[in-house]
Design a protein around this motif. Structure first.
Motif, PDB file in Angstrom:
ATOM      1  N   ARG A  34     -40.883   7.596 -17.693  1.00 43.22           N
ATOM      2  CA  ARG A  34     -41.892   8.639 -17.523  1.00 43.22           C
ATOM      3  C   ARG A  34     -41.282   9.854 -16.841  1.00 43.22           C
ATOM      4  NH1 ARG A  34     -47.782   7.329 -15.442  1.00 43.22           N
ATOM      5  NH2 ARG A  34     -47.435   5.879 -17.121  1.00 43.22           N
ATOM      6  N   GLN A  35     -41.662  11.037 -17.268  1.00 44.65           N
ATOM      7  CA  GLN A  35     -41.159  12.265 -16.674  1.00 44.65           C
ATOM      8  C   GLN A  35     -42.283  13.154 -16.178  1.00 44.65           C
ATOM      9  OE1 GLN A  35     -38.071  12.945 -15.963  1.00 44.65           O
ATOM     10  NE2 GLN A  35     -37.333  11.086 -16.903  1.00 44.65           N
ATOM     11  N   LEU A  36     -43.495  12.607 -16.010  1.00 44.90           N
ATOM     12  CA  LEU A  36     -44.628  13.395 -15.575  1.00 44.90           C
ATOM     13  C   LEU A  36     -44.351  14.015 -14.218  1.00 44.90           C
ATOM     14  CD1 LEU A  36     -47.527  14.297 -16.131  1.00 44.90           C
ATOM     15  CD2 LEU A  36     -48.292  12.222 -14.981  1.00 44.90           C
ATOM     16  N   GLY A  37     -44.533  15.313 -14.123  1.00 50.69           N
ATOM     17  CA  GLY A  37     -44.373  16.000 -12.850  1.00 50.69           C
ATOM     18  C   GLY A  37     -42.939  16.298 -12.477  1.00 50.69           C
ATOM     19  N   SER A  38     -41.975  15.815 -13.232  1.00 46.71           N
ATOM     20  CA  SER A  38     -40.588  16.113 -12.893  1.00 46.71           C
ATOM     21  C   SER A  38     -40.056  17.172 -13.852  1.00 46.71           C
ATOM     22  CB  SER A  38     -39.725  14.855 -12.962  1.00 46.71           C
ATOM     23  OG  SER A  38     -39.673  14.381 -14.280  1.00 46.71           O
ATOM     24  N   ARG A  39     -39.067  17.881 -13.401  1.00 53.96           N
ATOM     25  CA  ARG A  39     -38.453  18.922 -14.222  1.00 53.96           C
ATOM     26  C   ARG A  39     -37.064  18.437 -14.626  1.00 53.96           C
ATOM     27  NH1 ARG A  39     -41.074  23.109 -15.929  1.00 53.96           N
ATOM     28  NH2 ARG A  39     -39.296  24.416 -15.642  1.00 53.96           N
ATOM     29  N   TYR A  40     -36.769  18.523 -15.869  1.00 56.22           N
ATOM     30  CA  TYR A  40     -35.444  18.189 -16.349  1.00 56.22           C
ATOM     31  C   TYR A  40     -35.099  19.078 -17.523  1.00 56.22           C
ATOM     32  CZ  TYR A  40     -38.056  15.456 -19.752  1.00 56.22           C
ATOM     33  OH  TYR A  40     -38.928  15.070 -20.735  1.00 56.22           O
ATOM     34  N   HIS A  41     -33.818  19.244 -17.698  1.00 61.68           N
ATOM     35  CA  HIS A  41     -33.312  20.078 -18.788  1.00 61.68           C
ATOM     36  C   HIS A  41     -33.281  19.254 -20.068  1.00 61.68           C
ATOM     37  CE1 HIS A  41     -30.945  23.140 -20.760  1.00 61.68           C
ATOM     38  NE2 HIS A  41     -30.069  22.221 -21.102  1.00 61.68           N
ATOM     39  N   GLU A  42     -33.610  19.881 -21.192  1.00 55.90           N
ATOM     40  CA  GLU A  42     -33.524  19.231 -22.493  1.00 55.90           C
ATOM     41  C   GLU A  42     -32.468  19.949 -23.324  1.00 55.90           C
ATOM     42  OE1 GLU A  42     -37.171  18.028 -24.527  1.00 55.90           O
ATOM     43  OE2 GLU A  42     -38.253  18.800 -22.792  1.00 55.90           O
ATOM     44  N   PRO A  43     -31.245  19.412 -23.359  1.00 59.54           N
ATOM     45  CA  PRO A  43     -30.201  20.085 -24.133  1.00 59.54           C
ATOM     46  C   PRO A  43     -30.478  20.004 -25.630  1.00 59.54           C
ATOM     47  CG  PRO A  43     -29.419  17.965 -23.321  1.00 59.54           C
ATOM     48  CD  PRO A  43     -30.776  18.180 -22.738  1.00 59.54           C
ATOM     49  N   PRO A  44     -29.983  20.979 -26.382  1.00 55.81           N
ATOM     50  CA  PRO A  44     -30.188  20.960 -27.831  1.00 55.81           C
ATOM     51  C   PRO A  44     -29.385  19.836 -28.488  1.00 55.81           C
ATOM     52  CG  PRO A  44     -28.770  22.796 -27.215  1.00 55.81           C
ATOM     53  CD  PRO A  44     -29.242  22.155 -25.935  1.00 55.81           C
ATOM     54  N   ALA A  45     -29.936  19.310 -29.580  1.00 60.47           N
ATOM     55  CA  ALA A  45     -29.282  18.213 -30.297  1.00 60.47           C
ATOM     56  C   ALA A  45     -29.419  18.419 -31.797  1.00 60.47           C
ATOM     57  CB  ALA A  45     -29.896  16.875 -29.899  1.00 60.47           C
ATOM     58  N   ASP A  46     -28.429  17.948 -32.519  1.00 57.71           N
ATOM     59  CA  ASP A  46     -28.475  17.896 -33.979  1.00 57.71           C
ATOM     60  C   ASP A  46     -28.455  16.429 -34.386  1.00 57.71           C
ATOM     61  OD1 ASP A  46     -28.306  20.652 -34.106  1.00 57.71           O
ATOM     62  OD2 ASP A  46     -26.173  20.694 -34.594  1.00 57.71           O
ATOM     63  N   VAL A  47     -29.195  16.075 -35.427  1.00 61.75           N
ATOM     64  CA  VAL A  47     -29.206  14.713 -35.967  1.00 61.75           C
ATOM     65  C   VAL A  47     -28.886  14.824 -37.450  1.00 61.75           C
ATOM     66  CG1 VAL A  47     -30.553  12.613 -36.342  1.00 61.75           C
ATOM     67  CG2 VAL A  47     -30.963  14.013 -34.299  1.00 61.75           C
ATOM     68  N   MET A  48     -27.862  14.071 -37.876  1.00 62.84           N
ATOM     69  CA  MET A  48     -27.431  14.102 -39.268  1.00 62.84           C
ATOM     70  C   MET A  48     -27.380  12.680 -39.810  1.00 62.84           C
ATOM     71  SD  MET A  48     -24.336  16.678 -38.393  1.00 62.84           S
ATOM     72  CE  MET A  48     -24.322  16.056 -36.711  1.00 62.84           C
ATOM     73  N   GLU A  49     -27.661  12.533 -41.081  1.00 60.06           N
ATOM     74  CA  GLU A  49     -27.609  11.219 -41.715  1.00 60.06           C
ATOM     75  C   GLU A  49     -26.760  11.297 -42.970  1.00 60.06           C
ATOM     76  OE1 GLU A  49     -30.612   7.831 -43.582  1.00 60.06           O
ATOM     77  OE2 GLU A  49     -31.413   9.795 -43.026  1.00 60.06           O
ATOM     78  N   SER A  50     -25.859  10.327 -43.107  1.00 67.69           N
ATOM     79  CA  SER A  50     -25.085  10.186 -44.341  1.00 67.69           C
ATOM     80  C   SER A  50     -25.447   8.835 -44.947  1.00 67.69           C
ATOM     81  CB  SER A  50     -23.580  10.273 -44.058  1.00 67.69           C
ATOM     82  OG  SER A  50     -23.155   9.131 -43.334  1.00 67.69           O
ATOM     83  N   SER A  51     -24.782   8.468 -46.008  1.00 67.00           N
ATOM     84  CA  SER A  51     -25.109   7.195 -46.658  1.00 67.00           C
ATOM     85  C   SER A  51     -24.732   5.998 -45.793  1.00 67.00           C
ATOM     86  CB  SER A  51     -24.402   7.097 -48.013  1.00 67.00           C
ATOM     87  OG  SER A  51     -23.000   7.174 -47.829  1.00 67.00           O
ATOM     88  N   ASP A  52     -23.783   6.176 -44.859  1.00 71.45           N
ATOM     89  CA  ASP A  52     -23.344   5.035 -44.062  1.00 71.45           C
ATOM     90  C   ASP A  52     -23.464   5.210 -42.546  1.00 71.45           C
ATOM     91  OD1 ASP A  52     -21.390   6.954 -44.006  1.00 71.45           O
ATOM     92  OD2 ASP A  52     -19.723   5.577 -44.258  1.00 71.45           O
ATOM     93  N   ALA A  53     -24.008   6.342 -42.059  1.00 71.34           N
ATOM     94  CA  ALA A  53     -24.090   6.550 -40.613  1.00 71.34           C
ATOM     95  C   ALA A  53     -25.176   7.549 -40.244  1.00 71.34           C
ATOM     96  CB  ALA A  53     -22.738   7.040 -40.076  1.00 71.34           C
ATOM     97  N   VAL A  54     -25.579   7.473 -38.974  1.00 68.53           N
ATOM     98  CA  VAL A  54     -26.442   8.482 -38.366  1.00 68.53           C
ATOM     99  C   VAL A  54     -25.639   9.069 -37.211  1.00 68.53           C
ATOM    100  CG1 VAL A  54     -28.553   8.909 -37.060  1.00 68.53           C
ATOM    101  CG2 VAL A  54     -28.593   7.329 -38.999  1.00 68.53           C
TER     102      VAL A  54
END
Length: 142
Positions: A34-54
């Motif tokens: 849970r993160q209610l009431g707390s402040r945290y940084h959310e770094p950017p992310a990329d998600v990629m999928e190939s035929s054999d991996a994520v």
């Protein structure tokens, strides 16, 4: 010619986003999630999928590799850690403060089942790259 859109996939994605936000705020299954009431940084992310991996790539410069925590719950991957504040000379004052420090967390949806035990991790030039192989498909019995 009209392009068809898979509304089912869109709706599933929206439902997952709502579950992530809801889990961060009020309905977390345990206090550690849970993160209610707390402040945290959310770094950017990329998600990629190939035929054999994520592959998930997160922009978290300035951290030693051993400072990352990973957790997979269902199809949600949570990557988190803590980035120490930068040192500054005694008696100095900030005129601009943009470089983040402190707790950070990134929740991403894994678009397919993955083999968590086969995970490979690379951290290069501030980018954390997590590569999950997809589980081997078993031949179907007809």
């Amino acid at each position: 010619m009209q392009r068809r859109t898979d509304l089912g996939a869109y709706e599933r994605r929206q439902q997952t986003e709502v579950r992530i936000v809801w889990g961060r705020t009020v309905a977390a299954p345990d206090p550690g999630f849970r993160q209610l009431g707390s402040r945290y940084h959310e770094p950017p992310a990329d998600v990629m999928e190939s035929s054999d991996a994520v592959v998930v790539v997160v922009d978290v410069a300035g951290l030693p590799r051993q400072k990352f925590q990973l957790e997979v719950r269902g199809n949600i991957l949570r990557i988190s850690g803590d980035r120490p504040s930068l040192d500054h000379p005694p008696g100095s004052q900030y005129h601009q403060l943009e470089i983040w420090s402190g707790a950070w967390q990134c929740d991403v949806e894994l678009p397919a089942p993955v083999d968590v035990d086969g995970l490979t991790i690379r951290y290069d030039r501030g980018l954390l790259r997590l590569e999950f192989p997809k589980p081997a498909r078993r031949p179907s019995r007809d």
